[in-house]
Design a protein around this motif. Sequence first.
Motif, PDB file in Angstrom:
ATOM      1  N   UNK A   1       0.780  -1.302   0.056  1.00 37.20           N
ATOM      2  CA  UNK A   1       0.036  -0.009   0.023  1.00 37.20           C
ATOM      3  C   UNK A   1       0.883   1.416  -0.049  1.00 37.20           C
ATOM      4  N   UNK A   2       1.819   1.258   0.761  1.00 30.48           N
ATOM      5  CA  UNK A   2       2.783   2.450   0.883  1.00 30.48           C
ATOM      6  C   UNK A   2       3.491   2.671  -0.757  1.00 30.48           C
ATOM      7  N   UNK A   3       4.018   1.647  -1.010  1.00 30.36           N
ATOM      8  CA  UNK A   3       4.642   1.689  -2.632  1.00 30.36           C
ATOM      9  C   UNK A   3       3.714   2.258  -3.560  1.00 30.36           C
ATOM     10  N   UNK A   4       2.425   1.805  -3.206  1.00 27.36           N
ATOM     11  CA  UNK A   4       1.277   2.349  -4.035  1.00 27.36           C
ATOM     12  C   UNK A   4       0.917   3.838  -4.029  1.00 27.36           C
ATOM     13  N   UNK A   5       1.246   3.992  -2.973  1.00 22.83           N
ATOM     14  CA  UNK A   5       0.912   5.698  -2.762  1.00 22.83           C
ATOM     15  C   UNK A   5       2.236   6.343  -3.187  1.00 22.83           C
ATOM     16  N   UNK A   6       3.489   5.977  -3.273  1.00 23.97           N
ATOM     17  CA  UNK A   6       4.380   6.573  -3.556  1.00 23.97           C
ATOM     18  C   UNK A   6       4.370   6.689  -5.204  1.00 23.97           C
ATOM     19  N   UNK A   7       3.967   5.592  -5.780  1.00 22.64           N
ATOM     20  CA  UNK A   7       3.791   5.574  -7.361  1.00 22.64           C
ATOM     21  C   UNK A   7       2.466   6.425  -7.788  1.00 22.64           C
ATOM     22  N   UNK A   8       1.667   6.704  -6.816  1.00 21.89           N
ATOM     23  CA  UNK A   8       0.593   7.800  -7.218  1.00 21.89           C
ATOM     24  C   UNK A   8       1.231   9.080  -7.117  1.00 21.89           C
ATOM     25  N   UNK A   9       1.932   9.330  -5.878  1.00 23.71           N
ATOM     26  CA  UNK A   9       2.467  10.907  -5.755  1.00 23.71           C
ATOM     27  C   UNK A   9       3.536  11.003  -6.931  1.00 23.71           C
ATOM     28  N   UNK A  10       4.449  10.091  -7.476  1.00 22.84           N
ATOM     29  CA  UNK A  10       5.270  10.256  -8.406  1.00 22.84           C
ATOM     30  C   UNK A  10       4.694  10.424  -9.841  1.00 22.84           C
ATOM     31  N   UNK A  11       3.403   9.796 -10.120  1.00 24.78           N
ATOM     32  CA  UNK A  11       2.797  10.184 -11.336  1.00 24.78           C
ATOM     33  C   UNK A  11       2.111  11.664 -11.151  1.00 24.78           C
ATOM     34  N   UNK A  12       1.585  11.746 -10.126  1.00 28.41           N
ATOM     35  CA  UNK A  12       1.000  13.351  -9.802  1.00 28.41           C
ATOM     36  C   UNK A  12       1.899  14.424  -9.886  1.00 28.41           C
ATOM     37  N   UNK A  13       3.170  14.122  -9.534  1.00 30.39           N
ATOM     38  CA  UNK A  13       4.240  15.115  -9.501  1.00 30.39           C
ATOM     39  C   UNK A  13       4.776  15.334 -11.070  1.00 30.39           C
ATOM     40  N   UNK A  14       4.574  14.231 -11.931  1.00 30.58           N
ATOM     41  CA  UNK A  14       5.150  14.472 -13.257  1.00 30.58           C
ATOM     42  C   UNK A  14       3.850  15.107 -14.066  1.00 30.58           C
ATOM     43  N   UNK A  15       2.553  15.470 -13.321  1.00 30.19           N
ATOM     44  CA  UNK A  15       1.542  16.026 -14.058  1.00 30.19           C
ATOM     45  C   UNK A  15       0.478  15.253 -14.852  1.00 30.19           C
ATOM     46  N   UNK A  16       0.586  13.783 -14.542  1.00 27.46           N
ATOM     47  CA  UNK A  16      -0.278  12.910 -15.246  1.00 27.46           C
ATOM     48  C   UNK A  16      -1.328  12.506 -14.339  1.00 27.46           C
TER      49      UNK A  16
END
Length: 472
Positions: free
Chosen positions: A437-452
């Motif tokens: 779940x934590x890795x899933x959150x990191x993936x979400x924030x990474x994609x958000x930071x990239x603007x997608x």
Amino acid sequence: MLNNVTDVLNLIDNVMYYPILIIIMTIVGLYFTARTRGVQIRLFPESVRLLLEPNDDDNSISSLQAMLVSTASRVGTGNIIGVSTAICLGGPGACFWMWLMCIIGASSAFVESTLAQIYKRKHHEGHSYGGPAYYIEQGLHQPKLAALFCIFLLATYAVGFNLLCSYNLQSTFMEYPFYNPSTTPIIIGGLLAILIAYCLLGGGKRIIKITSTVVPFMGVSYVIIALIVIILNFQNVPSMFGLIFRDAFNFQAIFSGVVGSCMVYGIKRGLFSNEAGVGSAPNASASANVSHPAKQGLVQTLSVYIDTLLLCTATALMCLSTGVARDAAVSGAPYVQNAIHSMFGAPGPVFITVAMILFAFTTLIGNLYYVDNALIFLNKKRIPSKKFMRIFHILSAMIVFVGATIPMDAAWAAADITMGGMILINLPVCLLLGKTAIDCLKDYEKQKKAGSNPIFKGSDIGLDEEELDYWK
């Protein structure tokens, strides 16, 4: 005989929550808060934004709809009776511990709902379903433990919670002149059981539709009434908060009788109401159509806040601001009814009674949404036969009748114990699967930071997509 059973239930209840569950819930909640860097606070604005995110598929359940389902199951008699009981038996300081555990527990709510999304299944008609039983089976590969969780869920939502809900409803009539402790609970329990049986056995669909429509308005009306009472007693607000914090940090009183302290009552009654970490909300979360599991995890933290920080707090502050007497004799519905009677006279208690009838009815029906999921899982993922469900629904109605006639202590202890069993399975499982779940959150924030707009792929966080039924 009944007194002996009640004593045993109270003994189990007391040991289960202090020290076992309070320690587990606090450690797990703080662990997830630290590992997610306070996701429940840090990403609160994002959680609100996601509520308004449009659903691409009109035939599927949106993130908002799934959150409302879980919120509807949470909102009920616990917001009124549970809070009143905590204050009358534990003290005003229970409010503070209720707030604190709500914020800490919201991180556990994020994790369990995110896991439910990751490991959810796809129905042949296209929609999704899942919950703790499925992430235990798929993530930990422990089908027997998953089945045990389902058994505790059945015990909680078909027995424990329904016993208590029925008791709480009949208790709202105690303040009326016609109430007879020997006969009134039996009459109310009988009428309620008949109505529930009628609805469960296929009739009463119109009744369910009407009450489901009215309850949200009743919930809003309840908060507005509470705010009016608080505003009319604004001069008592400073001293009221002083009372809450003084009592919350009166450690001499707390540790001289921990089991009956404001800390334990605040945590127990807050948990009963918001169900953070219990493993119930993930059943609804798994049905949401989202592009990334973390989205639903974030939305579910709001459900915990709505229940505790809004509705439970409304009850607590409304009662305390009036300054009406509080003690064991008025714990439950009478304390709330006395508080509102002091401001609005006779119509006040009637409003509480009507609200309780509506809340209790929808809670009793809504509990069976989770029960159906558990029964299907235990029946090897198949819908049970009509004959079995008919017998089960009749038994469920009988439990509702029994609940109206048992002592208050027995009703609360039964609900606490069965819910505690769910927590003792769900939270350790969430801890074991927490990295996912934590890795899933990191993936979400990474994609958000990239603007997608984040889109989930199991392989991006090291999961074997062949083991994921939905995210392929």
